[in-house]
Design a protein around this motif. Structure first.
Motif, PDB file in Angstrom:
ATOM      1  N   ILE A  73       1.006  -1.439  -0.089  1.00  0.00           N
ATOM      2  CA  ILE A  73       0.168   0.146   0.181  1.00  0.00           C
ATOM      3  C   ILE A  73       1.137   1.523  -0.063  1.00  0.00           C
ATOM      4  O   ILE A  73       0.409   2.360  -0.537  1.00  0.00           O
ATOM      5  CB  ILE A  73      -0.684  -0.244   1.081  1.00  0.00           C
ATOM      6  CG1 ILE A  73      -1.630  -1.031   1.005  1.00  0.00           C
ATOM      7  CG2 ILE A  73      -1.537   1.138   1.376  1.00  0.00           C
ATOM      8  CD1 ILE A  73      -2.094  -1.445   2.250  1.00  0.00           C
ATOM      9  N   TYR A  74       1.553   1.399   1.183  1.00  0.00           N
ATOM     10  CA  TYR A  74       2.776   2.441   1.002  1.00  0.00           C
ATOM     11  C   TYR A  74       3.725   2.736  -0.904  1.00  0.00           C
ATOM     12  O   TYR A  74       3.993   3.955  -1.076  1.00  0.00           O
ATOM     13  CB  TYR A  74       3.719   1.780   2.164  1.00  0.00           C
ATOM     14  CG  TYR A  74       2.806   2.572   2.905  1.00  0.00           C
ATOM     15  CD1 TYR A  74       2.887   3.914   3.830  1.00  0.00           C
ATOM     16  CD2 TYR A  74       2.475   1.513   4.277  1.00  0.00           C
ATOM     17  CE1 TYR A  74       2.580   4.236   4.752  1.00  0.00           C
ATOM     18  CE2 TYR A  74       1.298   1.962   5.606  1.00  0.00           C
ATOM     19  CZ  TYR A  74       1.554   3.342   5.480  1.00  0.00           C
ATOM     20  OH  TYR A  74       0.897   4.343   6.593  1.00  0.00           O
ATOM     21  N   PHE A  75       4.364   0.981  -0.721  1.00  0.00           N
ATOM     22  CA  PHE A  75       5.821   1.617  -2.294  1.00  0.00           C
ATOM     23  C   PHE A  75       4.766   0.442  -3.221  1.00  0.00           C
ATOM     24  O   PHE A  75       5.572   1.561  -4.253  1.00  0.00           O
ATOM     25  CB  PHE A  75       6.393   0.974  -1.132  1.00  0.00           C
ATOM     26  CG  PHE A  75       6.857   1.087  -0.522  1.00  0.00           C
ATOM     27  CD1 PHE A  75       7.812   2.588  -0.007  1.00  0.00           C
ATOM     28  CD2 PHE A  75       7.832   1.010   0.931  1.00  0.00           C
ATOM     29  CE1 PHE A  75       8.190   3.263   1.033  1.00  0.00           C
ATOM     30  CE2 PHE A  75       8.383   0.888   2.365  1.00  0.00           C
ATOM     31  CZ  PHE A  75       8.532   2.456   2.137  1.00  0.00           C
ATOM     32  N   SER A  76       3.749  -0.075  -3.661  1.00  0.00           N
ATOM     33  CA  SER A  76       2.711   0.026  -4.793  1.00  0.00           C
ATOM     34  C   SER A  76       1.807   0.268  -5.156  1.00  0.00           C
ATOM     35  O   SER A  76       0.543  -0.072  -5.549  1.00  0.00           O
ATOM     36  CB  SER A  76       3.353  -1.892  -5.160  1.00  0.00           C
ATOM     37  OG  SER A  76       4.032  -1.964  -4.646  1.00  0.00           O
ATOM     38  N   ALA A  77       1.788   2.035  -4.452  1.00  0.00           N
ATOM     39  CA  ALA A  77       0.049   2.183  -4.356  1.00  0.00           C
ATOM     40  C   ALA A  77      -0.025   2.111  -5.899  1.00  0.00           C
ATOM     41  O   ALA A  77      -2.076   1.927  -5.216  1.00  0.00           O
ATOM     42  CB  ALA A  77       0.001   4.158  -3.305  1.00  0.00           C
TER      43      ALA A  77
END
Length: 482
Positions: free
Chosen positions: A309-313
């Protein structure tokens, strides 16, 4: 050792078994020698000769969780530093923390000891760990995992390219020699019997952007020579995918494959930028599906939904498609890219993300831009809680190549003891409430036996926490602190 009570497990994806009033026997080496209903003729014979420990009603055994992807040194700053794109984040936070632990073995031991204790509290019985560059620091990590009593695959990170000039190995040959030295020293130090040999080395090229072709080739050869497992990151974020394509002219899959790093011993984390329409395939022009390709190679995937969720939003992992291709998939926390050490959080997040994917698909169907079939099986893209529980237990064990994850004769007795309801107080434990049972006029505790239902397990899956975990057993040994 003998136990009688309720056992819960997921023998197949989406299937939940509640085995009420079963008898299990564990030998002195920690392996299961008997597992049958308590009223079977053989169980009755066992009970004539041995007095089992009886689990109270409202309590059950469940296989422990498996965390397929965790950066041990990043536990130092768990819950902080999630404000940057991946490659910038690595330089500002991750490399800095790993370098700090390599300089300070006292701090490293403190961090790793606490990490082990937290994993036990969270119900994690096996974990695949990224360490640091320095071999001695990784031996400390291995010692602390062995000491706490959980199964651990410990990886000395290999990288001969880095954006941080002070945190890099001087050459590919030095890096390969260091990986060999660490793995051999760990195997030599780990002189326990088969039953108690819980900690193993794992070849760990960090990811393609930090590894030259020469390093990847050497690590692939080392894994093949030693039979050691392999872990890395693959197709995690848009900036990483674009960097690899620009610098190497290929995607991750063909690069890893040509260096013999996509094998049945391999776990690749994330894979969010893989989909059935990807063309990231090496020497397989007839195939357009990277998941089928990975399944053919035997490579497993560590799905880390929270860090994704944070790095492949902009892209969610195609979990349903990977499962339909029969890829081995388990869950990972990805500390500190994910902020929660609890695999229960990973299960819940995996289901939530998959439901968003299904909602987006249905919206495309309503707009006429996609057919109703979600994939080759026609199943929805969403996964349910039972499927996520399989990924956290047996699915993760299969990816790690361990015999844990299910209760059966010949398997090690790895289990977490979960209490949902206290019949003596007629109250749910922790955050759980069971109002109908609280209203019962039952006076005899034995009348609560057989009360465990699928709905009760689901309620624990949604709202349970470490207060429901009474004990952890690995290889038949009850772990301290559980």
């Amino acid at each position: 050792m003998y136990f009688r009570g309720t056992f819960v497990q997921c023998p197949n994806l989406g299937e939940l078994e509640i085995l009420d009033d079963w008898l299990i026997a564990i030998d002195n080496s920690g392996f299961i020698t008997h597992f049958e209903p308590a009223q079977s003729s053989r169980s009755i014979d066992v009970r004539r000769r041995h007095q089992p420990i009886i689990l109270p009603p409202g309590t059950f055994f469940l296989p422990p969780f498996n965390d397929l992807h965790l950066h041990a040194p990043q536990f130092l700053y768990q819950g902080n530093g999630l404000d940057l794109p991946l490659l910038e984040w690595l330089d500002k936070y991750a490399f800095k923390a790993e370098e700090e632990l390599d300089r300070n073995p006292t701090l490293a031991r403190m961090v790793y000891r606490r990490l082990g204790q937290r994993l036990v509290k969270a119900g994690t019985g096996a974990v695949c760990l990224f360490g640091t560059l320095k071999g001695e620091t990784n031996l400390i990590l291995a010692e602390e995992m062995q000491s706490v009593g959980i199964r651990a695959f410990v990886g000395k990170v290999s990288m001969d390219i880095s954006s941080r000039l002070t945190y890099v190995e001087p050459s590919s040959s030095v890096a390969i020699d260091a990986a060999r030295e660490f793995g051999e020293k760990l195997d030599q130090n780990n002189s326990h019997s088969r039953a108690l040999k819980l900690v193993h080395p794992v070849i760990t090229p960090r990811f393609v952007p930090t590894c030259s072709d020469e390093l990847l080739q050497g690590l692939g050869g080392l894994s093949d020579e030693k039979g050691w497992r392999i872990q890395s990151h693959m197709a995690e974020s848009s900036d990483q995918v674009e960097w690899v394509k620009k610098e190497r002219g290929e995607d991750d899959i063909p690069i890893f494959e040509k260096h013999n790093l996509l094998t049945p011993r391999t776990i690749q984390a994330h894979c969010t930028y893989l989909s059935p329409s990807s063309n990231s395939l090496s020497q397989q022009p007839s195939s357009k599906d990277p998941f089928i390709h990975l399944q053919n190679l035997g490579t497993a995937i560590a799905h880390c939904p929270l860090s994704n969720i944070y790095f492949s939003a902009s892209r969610a992992f195609c979990l349903r498609e990977a499962l339909e291709a029969h890829v081995k998939v388990g869950l990972g926390t990805d500390i500190a890219g994910g902020y929660s050490l609890d695999i229960m959080s990973a299960m819940r997040t995996a289901v939530a993300v998959s439901r968003i994917r299904e909602g987006e698909r249905m919206e495309r169907v309503r707009q006429g831009s996609q057919s109703i079939d979600a994939n080759r099986s026609g199943k929805p893209l969403a996964v349910d809680w039972k499927e996520s529980l399989f990924l956290a237990t047996l699915g993760g064990a299969q990816a790690l190549g361990i015999e844990s994850g299910i209760f059966k004769v010949g398997a090690p007795f790895d289990a977490q003891q979960i209490q949902l309801f206290d019949p003596s107080k007629k109250l749910g434990v922790g955050a759980l409430d069971f109002f109908e049972m609280e209203m019962e006029n039952t006076q005899n505790i034995n009348e609560f036996r057989g009360c465990l239902t699928t709905e009760m397990v689901e309620k624990w899956w949604c709202n349970g926490d470490e207060r429901n975990r009474d004990a952890m057993y690995i290889q038949g040994i009850k772990l301290e602190g559980s």
